[in-house]
Design an enzyme around this catalytic site. Sequence first.
Site, PDB file in Angstrom:
ATOM      1  N   CYS A 184       0.809  -1.220   0.000  1.00 47.34           N
ATOM      2  CA  CYS A 184       0.000   0.000   0.000  1.00 47.34           C
ATOM      3  C   CYS A 184       0.838   1.265   0.000  1.00 47.34           C
ATOM      4  O   CYS A 184       0.398   2.305  -0.465  1.00 47.34           O
ATOM      5  CB  CYS A 184      -0.944   0.009   1.199  1.00 47.34           C
ATOM      6  SG  CYS A 184      -0.093   0.133   2.795  1.00 47.34           S
ATOM      7  N   LEU A 416      10.573  17.605  11.956  1.00 51.81           N
ATOM      8  CA  LEU A 416      11.192  16.647  12.858  1.00 51.81           C
ATOM      9  C   LEU A 416      10.481  15.314  12.711  1.00 51.81           C
ATOM     10  O   LEU A 416       9.252  15.246  12.750  1.00 51.81           O
ATOM     11  CB  LEU A 416      11.101  17.128  14.304  1.00 51.81           C
ATOM     12  CG  LEU A 416      11.617  18.540  14.610  1.00 51.81           C
ATOM     13  CD1 LEU A 416      11.622  18.788  16.103  1.00 51.81           C
ATOM     14  CD2 LEU A 416      12.994  18.770  14.034  1.00 51.81           C
ATOM     15  N   GLY A 419       9.424   8.253  13.305  1.00 46.99           N
ATOM     16  CA  GLY A 419       8.999   7.089  12.537  1.00 46.99           C
ATOM     17  C   GLY A 419       8.547   7.406  11.134  1.00 46.99           C
ATOM     18  O   GLY A 419       8.287   6.504  10.346  1.00 46.99           O
ATOM     19  N   ILE A 507       5.680  10.073  20.689  1.00 50.23           N
ATOM     20  CA  ILE A 507       4.680  10.870  21.406  1.00 50.23           C
ATOM     21  C   ILE A 507       4.593  12.271  20.819  1.00 50.23           C
ATOM     22  O   ILE A 507       3.514  12.799  20.542  1.00 50.23           O
ATOM     23  CB  ILE A 507       5.053  10.938  22.901  1.00 50.23           C
ATOM     24  CG1 ILE A 507       5.099   9.548  23.514  1.00 50.23           C
ATOM     25  CG2 ILE A 507       4.079  11.820  23.651  1.00 50.23           C
ATOM     26  CD1 ILE A 507       5.716   9.518  24.884  1.00 50.23           C
ATOM     27  N   GLY A 509       5.437  13.484  17.935  1.00 48.40           N
ATOM     28  CA  GLY A 509       4.870  13.583  16.601  1.00 48.40           C
ATOM     29  C   GLY A 509       3.362  13.542  16.622  1.00 48.40           C
ATOM     30  O   GLY A 509       2.692  14.302  15.916  1.00 48.40           O
ATOM     31  N   LYS A 581     -13.113   5.837  22.236  1.00 47.10           N
ATOM     32  CA  LYS A 581     -12.809   5.890  20.810  1.00 47.10           C
ATOM     33  C   LYS A 581     -13.814   5.041  20.058  1.00 47.10           C
ATOM     34  O   LYS A 581     -14.123   3.924  20.470  1.00 47.10           O
ATOM     35  CB  LYS A 581     -11.392   5.373  20.514  1.00 47.10           C
ATOM     36  CG  LYS A 581     -11.063   5.305  19.019  1.00 47.10           C
ATOM     37  CD  LYS A 581      -9.667   4.749  18.766  1.00 47.10           C
ATOM     38  CE  LYS A 581      -9.378   4.622  17.280  1.00 47.10           C
ATOM     39  NZ  LYS A 581      -8.020   4.105  16.998  1.00 47.10           N
ATOM     40  N   PHE A 958      -9.931 -12.048  -6.981  1.00 45.95           N
ATOM     41  CA  PHE A 958     -11.334 -11.915  -6.563  1.00 45.95           C
ATOM     42  C   PHE A 958     -12.226 -11.318  -7.641  1.00 45.95           C
ATOM     43  O   PHE A 958     -13.269 -10.758  -7.347  1.00 45.95           O
ATOM     44  CB  PHE A 958     -11.437 -11.080  -5.279  1.00 45.95           C
ATOM     45  CG  PHE A 958     -10.425 -11.428  -4.241  1.00 45.95           C
ATOM     46  CD1 PHE A 958     -10.444 -12.665  -3.632  1.00 45.95           C
ATOM     47  CD2 PHE A 958      -9.429 -10.546  -3.885  1.00 45.95           C
ATOM     48  CE1 PHE A 958      -9.496 -13.007  -2.686  1.00 45.95           C
ATOM     49  CE2 PHE A 958      -8.471 -10.871  -2.946  1.00 45.95           C
ATOM     50  CZ  PHE A 958      -8.515 -12.107  -2.344  1.00 45.95           C
ATOM     51  N   ALA A1239     -15.654 -17.425 -11.795  1.00 45.20           N
ATOM     52  CA  ALA A1239     -16.934 -18.137 -11.692  1.00 45.20           C
ATOM     53  C   ALA A1239     -16.833 -19.431 -10.891  1.00 45.20           C
ATOM     54  O   ALA A1239     -17.736 -20.263 -10.958  1.00 45.20           O
ATOM     55  CB  ALA A1239     -17.513 -18.423 -13.074  1.00 45.20           C
ATOM     56  N   GLU A1428     -16.841 -18.963  -4.699  1.00 42.47           N
ATOM     57  CA  GLU A1428     -17.827 -17.902  -4.501  1.00 42.47           C
ATOM     58  C   GLU A1428     -19.006 -18.264  -3.597  1.00 42.47           C
ATOM     59  O   GLU A1428     -19.512 -17.390  -2.889  1.00 42.47           O
ATOM     60  CB  GLU A1428     -18.358 -17.441  -5.863  1.00 42.47           C
ATOM     61  CG  GLU A1428     -17.316 -16.767  -6.729  1.00 42.47           C
ATOM     62  CD  GLU A1428     -17.820 -16.486  -8.126  1.00 42.47           C
ATOM     63  OE1 GLU A1428     -17.918 -15.312  -8.497  1.00 42.47           O
ATOM     64  OE2 GLU A1428     -18.108 -17.457  -8.851  1.00 42.47           O
TER      65      GLU A1428
END
Length: 2014
Positions: A184, A416, A419, A507, A509, A581, A958, A1239, A1428
């Site tokens: 990704c 700055l 990560g 922290i 960041g 959350k 898929f 199929a 399927e």
Amino acid sequence: MALLWGRKGGVFKRWPLFELRSLFSKHLKALAHHHSNGDRYYGERQLSFDETPLFNVKKKIHRPNTSMRLLLLPCIAPPLDLDYDFEMDGQDYSDEVNSYGYDESYSEEEKGVDVRAEEFIAKFYEQIKLQRQNEGEMEQTGDEFMEAILYVNGVRRVLPHGLAHMTLLEYLRDLGLTGTKLGCGEGGCGACTVMVSSYDRELNRCVHYAVNACLAPLYSVEGMHVISIEGVGHRKLGLHPLQESLASSHGSQCGFCTPGFIMSMYALLRSNKNSPCEEEIEECLAGNLCRCTGYRPIVDAFRVFAKTNDALYSGLSSLSLQDGLSICPSTGKPCSCGSTTTNEAATCNDARFQPISYSDIDGAKYTEKELIFPPELLMRKLAPLKLRGKGGLIWYRPVRLQYLLDLKAKHPDAKLVVGNTEVGIEMRLKKLQYRVLISVAQVPELNTVNVNDNGVEVGSALRLSELLRLFRTVVKERPAHETSACKAFIEQLKWFAGTQIRNVACIGGNICTASPISDLNPLWMASRAEFRIINCNGDIRSIPAKDFFRGYRKVDMESNEILLSVFLPWTRPLEYVKEFKQAHRRDDDIAIVNGGMRVFLEERGQELCVSDVTIAFGGVGEVSLCARKTEEFLIGKNWNRGLLQDSLKVIQSDVLIKEDSPGGMVEFRKSLTLSFFFKFFLWVSHHIHDIKPTIETFPSSHMSAMQSFSRQCRIGRQDYETVKQGTSIGLPEVHLSARMQVTGEAEYTDDTPVPPNTLHAALVLSQMPHARILSIDDSDTKYSPGFAGLFLAKDVPADNMIGPVVADEELFATDVVTCVGQVIGVVVADTHENAKTAAGKVKVEYEELPAILSIKEAIDAKSFHPNTEKRLTKGDVELCFRSGNCDRIIEGEVQMGGQEHFYMEPHGSLVWTIDGGNEVHMLSSTQDPHRHQNYVSRVLGLPMSKVVCKTKRIGGGFGGKETRSGFIAAAASVPSYLLNRPVKLILDRDVDMMISGHRHSFIGKYKVGFTNEGKILAYDLEIYNNGGNSLDLSSAILKIAMFHSDNVYEIPHVRITGSVCFTNFPSNTAFRGFGGPQGMLITENWIQRIAAELDRSPEEIKEMNFQVEGSMTHYSQYLQHCTLHQLWKELKVSCNFLKARSEVNEFNSHNRWKKRGVAMIPTKFGVSFTKKFMNQAGALVHVYTDGTVLVTHGGVEMGQGLHTKVAQVAASAFNIPLSSVFVSETSTDKVPNASPTAASVSSDMYGAAVLDACEQIKAQMEPVASKLNTNSFAELAGACYFQRIDLSAHGFHIVPDIGYDWISGKGNPFRYYTYGAAFAEVEIDTLTGDFQTRTVDIILDLGYSLNPAIDIGQIEGAFVQGLGWVALEELKWGDAAHKWIKPGNLLTCGPGNYKIPTINDIPFNFKVSLLKGNPNSKGIHSSKAVGEPPFFLASSVFFAIKDAIRAARAEMGLSNKWFPLDTPATPERIRMACFDEFTSPFYTTMDSEGVLMPLVHEHLMMPWNDLRKGDCCGLLEAISTGYYCKSCDFFVHKKCGESSEFIKHPSHPDHTLQLRSEGCNNCNLCGRRISDLFYRCDLCDFDVDLYCAKYPPPEVLDIPETHHHKLNLHKELIEFNCDAKCGKITGAEFPYGVLLPVFHEHLMMPWNDLRKGDCCQSLESDTDGFYCKSCDFFVHKKCGESFEFIKHPSHPDYSLELRSHPIESCNLCGRWEDDNTIQHFSHKEHYLRLHVNGVLCDDNKRCRACTHPICLQSFYSCMDCDFILHQNCAGFLRMKWHVLHNERLTLVTNETKVFWCDACSRISNGFRYQHGNMTFDVWCGSISEPFVHPSHSDHPLYYTLPDGEISCNGCNQSCYYVLRCIEDDCRFSLCFKCATIPQVVKHRVDDHPLSLCYGEKASGKFWCDICERETNPETWFYTCKDHRASLHTKCVLGDCSQIMPKSTIKSWVRSFEVVLNNSISRPYCYWCQLRCIFPNILKTVGTSDEYYCSLRCLQKRESVSGVEEARLLKRKLK
């Protein structure tokens, strides 16, 4: 002792080959010997020898041609023939080495002396350290820094300058370490996971952690050791236990994500001294995504590494077990896997998976071959770095705070980073450019941790994972009352991103980014945290966290300041902190709303008083904010239940979210603020109850509100029988590629080494949803680095049109783009990044066009793809509905969202030419290599025989790589072919998701009739899918949806119609299920509704209507071998449904805010391609003389195990082991014309084709086998070879007995059906909409499975994928429902916004069973398709959620009321559907396709703007916004829709009124009949309509400035009368209306309406006015404000009095004001009056729009001029789409110039539709599809792309543009001219109107009375009512009939007048010298005798020269 060294290629480099620490206590000698593979070992661990040693030997050594392998052994080494001159880093260390006695005086006696390595190592490195320190090599010198190094899998790498822009992933892949995947590029999928090891000098230990290599900057890991999948284990040298376990547990399918899972788990094992627990294992995998497996086998594979607690798995103690038995960590049952007796087949050997050693440096080891931490890095001093990158980027790494401050002062705008998790995404996805990056991860002052009595202070660069460990330690060590805040942070951090992100994110960041949805910032604010900030001068200041955030991504910090640390104080007694959350998904997801709340209570007698409080929210504004008013309100109040209700009201007004707030879901987010506070209040009350028992508490049923969902361990169970056939069929064999996939050796398209001189491609994409391309500017692109070319449509060598079914898609857009992301061109450059940069510089200028951006807009606009409407019927639906047999009939609408495929491997192709460009080869990630071959052949103009496409494997498909991958290869092939160079095109994830299409969204409108017993009688369905901007496979998908719309139910009468919608989105495409799940989901929805209507369980309704053996479907196929009933019964027993239902009801009765639900869902999935020709397969099988078999077939391996099953078929056919069969890559030059792998039929088809080939070979081998007694298949193969027997065969298979005829509705579209059923139990949090799946039980009928392990993996994977579709995955486009998104753009184009299921979303108990004892006679080896069919079973979770919601609604008295719930069932939809006191203030639920208002209406409604009466209150509101349900024509005003459910009303103060609907009484307040919505008091039968409830009028009005008397309210009608009986009252504005006594007797409301005023009967442009509801009386504002008496210049003698009821016509203009008078937009200056049928106008009266005679039609005529319009023509749409032109046409009415119609070639000067260069007359322009013509009323006509000229049935002429009947046996066609011929005309030759005759009335031959020639009965003609005349259409109309008489037209330089040919004599034509017979003729202006009978004659006249004209005139005179 000899130091270890090695070389490769004669070049010596650095490498330390010994493990320092583990050998300290051993005697070390080196044994060097030659080996041909050039690898090295650590201990017994073999490493890649692609770098050379640390020590360089200058003098002679043994130098063979091969490389050297060194093996460390604790033994005496023989003397080496070398001179001991040593170098390190360019320095000579010979003296140092020899000074320790390791020189050439090494005697033979000393060989036997043990020398401890420790002494040498310590002294040697001490000397090195001192020497380098003395020389200053480790220190900074100006701007120059030390050498940057990195160890990768034990190999030392020197990092060059210039790579600051590069990520670790790019670097690794450039090294050839392609096991680490790019999934990704934003750290959301985990495919790029590697382990990083670094030395912590403070702790004196190494830390090992997993990171996302796609985000990690290369220089951020400088001085560290990176281990990728290649460094863990290797197939040739031995797998790591992790890899072995995952492979043998069937945990790898497509394999693309597998290395990432391995590395996440590997890092966890290496970093833990002891075995991790199961919760830690699942937590570490939360950052990894898998789309294939469903996660269960991965969990099982890794569970065996967990520490086990026997009590966790059973009630037995380990002491009670028999000797030798233990609890199996995999099954949870007693077994012998932990005993000393080993079972080779078992994967749960506990002893095998225990760490064998642990050290603080190397961590835990599970094998002797583990890589160690490089010794050089231990001794290496940390030094600053300054390195550069592309585009002027500078990377700094300071190692001291002061140097960091100096850098910040020098570069105030520098970013700055630690990560790079935020900045990296900004630079990659948001295209932001930063010049300076400063890595602060190594600054000690920013990594400090200080725990004291006041609290804990942590440095801003501390990583979140370290923060989590710190808080967990603190909680164990500190008193409980001090750590309330720490516990809140622990819970919040558990769900914060994935493990890989937490391991590197810091922290500071997270704080300084100031994200409005930060999970931690509200907690810092609530916890009284202080941020300590330091400036460049070293000055430190502190600021409370709650005052730090200033605005959107703005903080209280100057550019010369940085965040130094964060101080968190301990909480005090009676001080409580809680986190909140809610996200779309629990794991690794950004919050929708989050919060942190704290309260500090003080004792005041028996009460607890609020002393201090903080209520902080995120996700409700542009910054994390505190609810200040609520805090102020709470302080000083006693903590009790009364405070809760008051506080909720304050929060509601305190936390405001704008209606157009980015992110949408406004109502949901508002409700979450109340829900969070309610949870917090209950949580605090529960904790203080032990301290103050006297304080009022809440019922125990409310306690569920404060219980959060936890991460529970998953347990899976699989139940199947093994029916072995041959050597391999039926066995659970491991996937053939599994061992390659777990080691990262399996190659995918992007992993394949590219040929030299390869170019990389990037696409130029449209930025507009619908626009005309005006220009393309590539001037900047040409100067982009590495640029090699830009290729557009004009550069395509051959055909630019492509498409799988209809070639309706442009490869590169030419003039118009129809979606965002449409490909305009392709750029090629030397690197992928350079290609993307160059593509971004291409500037495209657009002209924006109207766009259709939702399926509903398409339906409303009738925007459908041509020829896609289909119909299926069974019985007579209408008759059944009318017959009265149906006791009940329900109607409704079901909407389903789309779904992204999210295959882990993005689209990609590598294309190259060979033989000088004569042939084209490609390697593609596709399910259909044949289509790639076809597309490239078509685009390049090459024969298919010269194009070859190969596919080894793909990382998931898929359906998304069936057709949409084709244009990727075609686009890459153009530059490859033209430049004759290889071109590689790999899509980035965001581009892939944006342009490659998704699962179709659907809308189904159903009508179902059924009996009171629940028997279904009739089903009528209109179904639409969103095809996007091209047809692709949408029509076939629609058909499958229609086929599956009965699911498993017997319905006597069925009618299903379907259409494919055209929208301005990228074309949607195939996805697992291919439309079947959508069709079945519609059915299951109304099944549930029937159950609700009848108050019965859905399971009862289902069972009552199940199909049985022999049932006939609505498409006329009979069911055979139906196992549905058996499956259903077994499932009910397996899940113990009655007990489960009882337990759920029990749970729900005791829990108010948590509800559980259950559901059982059946499925019947038809297996086959519905196109008959696609049901074929080929294979090629070779047998070699060693007895091995090579198989090649047309199918593609994409993780589904196709190759494995095919190999099993071949192995069993030849009776050989599976290992003897190899399946080669799929290639179009091996097996031609293969159908796509789709199929679910590939195993059936290709397995049968392989079996056919094997049988052919066996038949050829049979004579030899019968003669020879061979001992093995190899011997037999060899013998056949010597007998010259052909050992190769091509197999072929066609699926028999299949085919369907849509015209007759007969046939068998499917070969057989796969049946299944599933049970699901879920639990929802009704306050937040969160849910978890507790149990799933699946049973599927797969016949005799070819491979049950692979089939079960497919079932689990399909189910979890389906779970995402129904409950998690939501596509968000820029449309009317998401106005904050740019129109047509996809927001959810990456894992950051689009959430597929993670490991935490799978069921806690996951059971899968295969039906036993039911072979399938129609499948290969009695098996059935599996890919399927299981997908739809995930809807059991969806309906279980609905069941839980129903239980929640029952608490509000809504248990029996049906409610809709669209997919996906996101937390928003779940929460708002539950409905309670927290949602009632904002219960309108926004959906991606509409609004859900359960109190107002049962269906989904669209946001609407309509000036009409609301069905809510019966009023016409001035503000016209509201919500509209199209299916019911139900309109609700926005303010009515937002009404509260319960109100107190002043007219009825004693009781509460509740909102109701469908009223039938009168309002007790005003006496009016109640329309729809009203409020009722159930105790008193008191009803108030919605209007009076909102605007209760007072009993008496006393307004002296308006009227001098009091006005009393008359309740019968809302009007105020004067007690003093005043005559006339002047116009007065009252608080509740306007009184205009001159106009109307009642009170009227200010209003806004586009309607004629009852005052002046005109339609004003200013729509303000006044309205009386009781009389439906409307007055324009300007009329209502008229004076009562006026003076008018037309009547100066007397005053005129204003009256209300005009009787006579106006004395001035003569007009009557009535409904027959209009003002038309084409003639605004005058009024038009309607003349109804019966007025016969002569030919001079022609319609201005169509120019045809008025004849007998109704028409409007102007009262002031000769303007005239047909009544029908007055209704022409002003904007319209046309079948010939895919743009919106505009009706032009204000021009009279002559034009040619592009559809029918007629000329006209009437109204016209126009867009750009396309022009149509109004008749052709009004044609839409389907078009029904009276001449062919049986079937509709459609426009299709022309293949050439086609004969028209109307005129028998060949035409290019025609409307055709698409029924197979019908060839009827009409040209546009014939299609628009008037049906009735008036002509001078006959007194009667003439009707158009289509030939069927003609008997014999007739003569035309106009031209006196014979008429052809086969062509159309006009006839009168008595058939006395038979006239040619051309004679009646002529060829200029659509030009108005008295008009002029120009031809070249002369003008001609159009005159009416109504004279008796009829003039001669100047050209043909025949009498003019047509009604309109042309006369040359300025002459008296130059007539032309037709345009044809005129054109011929204009085309001849002067000489020819003279000759013709001479001939005519003769």
